[in-house]
Design an enzyme around this catalytic site. Structure first.
Site, mmCIF file in Angstrom:
data_model
loop_
_atom_site.group_PDB
_atom_site.id
_atom_site.type_symbol
_atom_site.label_atom_id
_atom_site.label_comp_id
_atom_site.label_asym_id
_atom_site.label_seq_id
_atom_site.Cartn_x
_atom_site.Cartn_y
_atom_site.Cartn_z
ATOM 1 N N CYS A 35 59.307 13.265 18.590
ATOM 2 C CA CYS A 35 58.142 14.693 17.668
ATOM 3 C C CYS A 35 59.188 15.751 17.572
ATOM 4 O O CYS A 35 60.386 15.682 17.909
ATOM 5 C CB CYS A 35 57.693 15.513 18.407
ATOM 6 S SG CYS A 35 55.898 13.950 19.093
ATOM 7 N N ARG B 166 61.349 13.642 12.032
ATOM 8 C CA ARG B 166 61.538 13.021 13.746
ATOM 9 C C ARG B 166 59.643 12.897 14.061
ATOM 10 O O ARG B 166 59.365 12.372 14.900
ATOM 11 C CB ARG B 166 61.436 14.337 14.362
ATOM 12 C CG ARG B 166 63.111 14.464 14.323
ATOM 13 C CD ARG B 166 63.280 16.259 15.478
ATOM 14 N NE ARG B 166 63.427 15.704 16.993
ATOM 15 C CZ ARG B 166 64.239 15.192 17.713
ATOM 16 N NH1 ARG B 166 65.489 15.076 16.859
ATOM 17 N NH2 ARG B 166 63.509 14.544 18.795
ATOM 18 N N TRP C 41 55.295 12.576 16.438
ATOM 19 C CA TRP C 41 55.393 10.793 16.056
ATOM 20 C C TRP C 41 54.413 10.216 17.618
ATOM 21 O O TRP C 41 54.556 10.963 18.460
ATOM 22 C CB TRP C 41 56.953 10.858 15.959
ATOM 23 C CG TRP C 41 56.714 9.150 15.839
ATOM 24 C CD1 TRP C 41 56.290 8.414 16.949
ATOM 25 C CD2 TRP C 41 57.457 8.577 15.309
ATOM 26 N NE1 TRP C 41 56.992 6.718 16.734
ATOM 27 C CE2 TRP C 41 57.509 7.137 15.121
ATOM 28 C CE3 TRP C 41 57.296 8.636 13.648
ATOM 29 C CZ2 TRP C 41 57.657 6.296 14.474
ATOM 30 C CZ3 TRP C 41 57.411 7.381 12.859
ATOM 31 C CH2 TRP C 41 58.189 6.482 13.186
ATOM 32 N N ASN D 221 57.450 17.143 23.719
ATOM 33 C CA ASN D 221 58.655 16.111 23.428
ATOM 34 C C ASN D 221 57.995 15.261 24.337
ATOM 35 O O ASN D 221 59.353 15.951 25.232
ATOM 36 C CB ASN D 221 59.545 16.652 22.471
ATOM 37 C CG ASN D 221 60.116 15.480 21.775
ATOM 38 O OD1 ASN D 221 59.212 13.583 21.631
ATOM 39 N ND2 ASN D 221 61.128 15.532 21.255
ATOM 40 N N GLY D 222 58.392 13.748 23.932
ATOM 41 C CA GLY D 222 58.539 13.287 25.364
ATOM 42 C C GLY D 222 57.251 12.383 25.700
ATOM 43 O O GLY D 222 56.020 12.084 24.838
ATOM 44 N N GLU E 91 72.656 -11.398 15.883
ATOM 45 C CA GLU E 91 72.802 -9.901 15.044
ATOM 46 C C GLU E 91 74.261 -8.944 14.709
ATOM 47 O O GLU E 91 74.184 -8.333 14.230
ATOM 48 C CB GLU E 91 71.992 -8.960 16.041
ATOM 49 C CG GLU E 91 71.299 -7.622 16.033
ATOM 50 C CD GLU E 91 71.164 -7.014 14.480
ATOM 51 O OE1 GLU E 91 71.083 -5.666 14.771
ATOM 52 O OE2 GLU E 91 70.494 -8.070 14.184
ATOM 53 N N LYS F 85 75.466 -7.556 11.059
ATOM 54 C CA LYS F 85 75.745 -5.769 11.557
ATOM 55 C C LYS F 85 76.838 -5.728 10.945
ATOM 56 O O LYS F 85 76.732 -4.516 10.003
ATOM 57 C CB LYS F 85 75.420 -4.986 13.112
ATOM 58 C CG LYS F 85 74.378 -5.105 13.705
ATOM 59 C CD LYS F 85 73.118 -3.982 12.988
ATOM 60 C CE LYS F 85 72.232 -4.028 12.911
ATOM 61 N NZ LYS F 85 71.423 -5.056 11.888
ATOM 62 N N GLU G 157 76.571 -6.332 6.980
ATOM 63 C CA GLU G 157 75.971 -5.867 6.368
ATOM 64 C C GLU G 157 76.387 -4.628 6.080
ATOM 65 O O GLU G 157 77.171 -4.117 4.976
ATOM 66 C CB GLU G 157 75.126 -4.426 7.385
ATOM 67 C CG GLU G 157 73.626 -5.360 6.850
ATOM 68 C CD GLU G 157 72.805 -5.517 8.310
ATOM 69 O OE1 GLU G 157 71.089 -5.229 7.497
ATOM 70 O OE2 GLU G 157 73.185 -5.363 9.382
ATOM 71 N N HIS H 58 81.067 -27.841 16.445
ATOM 72 C CA HIS H 58 80.544 -28.659 15.715
ATOM 73 C C HIS H 58 80.630 -28.005 13.959
ATOM 74 O O HIS H 58 79.490 -28.361 13.308
ATOM 75 C CB HIS H 58 78.545 -29.641 16.101
ATOM 76 C CG HIS H 58 78.754 -29.991 17.131
ATOM 77 N ND1 HIS H 58 78.481 -30.697 17.336
ATOM 78 C CD2 HIS H 58 77.910 -29.324 18.173
ATOM 79 C CE1 HIS H 58 78.269 -31.667 18.475
ATOM 80 N NE2 HIS H 58 78.580 -30.759 18.757
ATOM 81 N N LYS I 261 66.503 0.056 2.541
ATOM 82 C CA LYS I 261 65.248 0.150 3.643
ATOM 83 C C LYS I 261 64.915 -0.743 4.226
ATOM 84 O O LYS I 261 64.534 -1.471 4.864
ATOM 85 C CB LYS I 261 65.447 1.257 4.442
ATOM 86 C CG LYS I 261 65.379 1.852 5.704
ATOM 87 C CD LYS I 261 66.210 1.607 6.513
ATOM 88 C CE LYS I 261 65.705 1.887 8.278
ATOM 89 N NZ LYS I 261 67.324 0.887 8.745
#
Length: 611
Positions: A2, A28, A75, A99-100, A484, A488, A491, A507, A606
């Site tokens: 937040c 945020r 959030w 916040n938290g 992954e 990255k 990308e 192989h 995105k």
């Protein structure tokens, strides 16, 4: 995740400072927003659901005068987005923003209800307002009331508190990673969750540390420690330009988001772990013993990075819950005419909640009678709305196109889902659940330790950033991490990279290996360690350049590789999450050294909303 803003002054309108500050913090959170302002005679609140424009319109119609106030953009973690759940929260003459996550909120809520307190929201934040109001009513000054009340809190918090009894002050508290920035002006003081929101007003700033408190007034700012002792801290002059300020001083949003992962993981775990360490609450999602018994299989569907998170999820669900799990690329799922019935749970995983292929897979599974439990980072997105259940990740908005913190929070959400299913199906004993929960509680700190390897990983990148091809190898749960890592790198650096199961190298891919081929091998201590080392030696025998991601304490691997990055061990599964951090940082530094557009790589978007 937040956003908080606060202002104490005399010449500016608190409403204008708060709204402009929140506008710079809306990245945020944007589920709801609100302000609390002392108008000279009364503490008044104004709150609205949705984006900040809704609150701005409301205040335009009914403005709040005054030069002291706090604001918040949310959030959602506890409770759905609604005006009742929006911050600030008020109890008696006290209002606060937060916040938290307060982990022991259930216990505190029960105590407050027993004491006759009228709780209006579903949030953990309102409970803190009641604790402080009770102390103020008992005669404590606001700082003492805040200090005493926070002793009750388990979890992370950044709090800003105002009281009708002392309307010319704001008291701030911080613990557990939620940032608080303090700003000094002439006859005014500011606070915020991030520098950009107060940069137009002052460049003289201080940073509050954990277990510290601050009192903001027109005369200045005082900081005290948890014992109430004064802390001397000189302000720093911030020289950032506005763009650098948005990035928090990092060079790129992706870099910033990599370093936000301890917070994102901590918030995603949140209060979903029971106080007893043997229960999991997935925000009220029903997964009872009967639900789990009727579940015959789980199908995970996703695209790109989220697909690799699902491959990890397959290991987790099968090994922890004993349920057959399959993983489908969402773009292929409906075209293979999948067999779906009521015994199947479909788990679409998406950062944006708008991924077209994943949405199509969801609809295919739903039409077949499957239960849809999505994992998503965006509330009220199409995928969230069309699912039977949603388990939200609390990564916060991710601006960099290459996903980082959304991948690791998806990993954590799938871990929690697997534990929940394992508990319901009784495939895990209480001791096993405690062990897994204990590791989850350690995870944010372990991620911080792994991020401290940044300089070492940058040095590795400097050796290999001119390479034209990379190979990433892993076994077991590390295989998806290898894929992954390759994704990255390709990308954002435009270097050709592939991720393989290490046993598959012979192989085919072994034909590519020569002295110009860097090979990243995830070789942590595990049941397949010796087999991975054998694969690593096959690379060395062909003159390949080996970069090993190994376990702390594994000194023997040094002589077998060209570079080594050592990560902590945290159990079979969460060590895989820790191994993700070096491959993210390696990709980032290689791309930065090559000078590519890290945050907006060519040809990518995105949120992929077309098939």
């Amino acid at each position: 995740m937040c956003g908080i803003v606060g202002y104490v002054g005399q010449d500016r309108s608190a409403q204008e400072v708060l709204i402009e500050g929140l506008r710079r913090l809306e990245y945020r959170g944007y589920d709801s927003s609100g302000v609390a302002i002392w108008d000279g005679g009364e503490l008044k609140l104004s709150r609205a659901v949705g984006k900040l424009t809704n609150l701005d319109a409301k205040l335009h119609e009914r403005p709040l005068g005054g030069a002291v106030g706090i604001g918040h953009t949310r959030w959602a973690t506890h409770g759905k987005p609604s005006e009742a759940n929006a911050h600030p929260h008020r109890a008696g003459g006290v209002a606060l923003v937060h916040n938290g996550i307060v982990e022991n909120y259930r216990e505190i809520r029960s105590e407050l209800l027993a004491a006759g307190r009228d709780i209006q929201s579903e949030t953990d934040t309102e409970l803190v307002a009641h604790l402080i109001d009770m102390r103020v009513a008992a005669g404590d000054d606001l700082l003492t009331a805040v200090r005493t009340s926070t002793e009750r809190l388990v979890g992370s918090y950044a709090l800003a508190v105002v009281s009708a009894d002392t309307p010319d002050l704001i008291v701030v508290a911080k613990n557990g990673g939620s940032p608080i920035i303090l700003g000094l002006g002439e006859g005014e003081s500011f606070l915020a969750s991030d520098i950009p929101s107060i940069l137009p007003y002052t460049r003289q700033m201080m940073f509050l540390d954990d277990e510290e408190f601050a009192v903001l007034s027109r005369e200045g700012i005082e900081i005290v420690d948890e014992a109430g002792h004064l802390v001397e801290r000189a302000p720093r002059t911030i020289q950032w330009d506005p763009v650098s300020a948005e990035k928090g001083g990092f060079d790129h949003f992706m870099q910033k988001e990599i370093f936000e992962q301890p917070r994102a993981i901590r918030d995603t775990i949140g209060t979903r772990i029971g106080d007893d360490d043997v229960s999991i609450d997935l925000d009220g999602i029903s997964l009872t013993e009967a639900d789990a018994k009727n579940l015959e299989r789980v199908t995970l569907v996703a695209c790109g990075t989220a697909y690799y998170a699902c491959l990890v999820g397959k290991y987790l669900i099968e090994q922890l819950a004993g349920i057959p799990a399959e993983v489908d690329l969402a773009s292929e799922y409906r075209y293979r005419k999948p067999i779906v019935d009521q015994g199947c749970m479909i788990v679409p995983v998406s950062q944006s909640g708008e991924t077209a292929d994943t949405l199509a897979a969801l609809r295919e599974g739903k039409a077949g009678g499957g239960r849809i439990l999505s994992i998503c980072n965006t509330r009220e997105s199409t995928i969230a709305r069309e699912s039977h259940d949603v388990l939200y990740t609390i990564a916060g908005p991710e601006i960099g196109v290459a996903s980082t913190k959304c991948f690791t929070t998806q990993f954590v959400a799938l871990y929690l889902l697997a534990l929940k299913l394992g508990i319901a199906r009784k495939t895990l004993s209480e001791d096993q659940v405690r062990e897994h929960v204990g590791q989850l509680r350690q995870l944010p700190r372990m991620v911080e330790e792994t991020l401290a390897l940044d300089d070492k990983i940058k040095a590795v990148a400097q050796r290999y950033f001119r390479a034209q091809h990379f190979l990433f190898l892993g076994r077991g749960v590390m295989y998806p991490i290898a894929m992954e890592g390759a994704l990255k790198l390709k990308e954002i650096s435009y270097i050709h990279a592939e991720g393989y199961a290490a046993g598959e190298m012979k192989h085919g891919p072994i034909a590519l290996i020569d002295e110009n081929m860097p090979v990243v091998v995830i070789a942590n201590q595990s049941s397949v360690y010796e087999k991975v080392v054998s694969n690593l030696e096959e690379v060395r025998a062909r003159d390949g350049q080996v970069i090993a991601i190994a376990s702390v304490g594994d000194e023997g691997i040094e002589e077998k590789v060209d570079a080594v990055i050592r990560i902590p061990e945290l159990g079979e599964f969460l060590t895989a999450l820790l191994a993700t951090i070096p491959v993210q940082l390696l990709a980032y530094h290689v791309a930065a050294l090559k000078g590519t557009d890290v945050d907006q790589p060519r040809n990518l978007a995105k949120s992929v909303t077309v098939e």
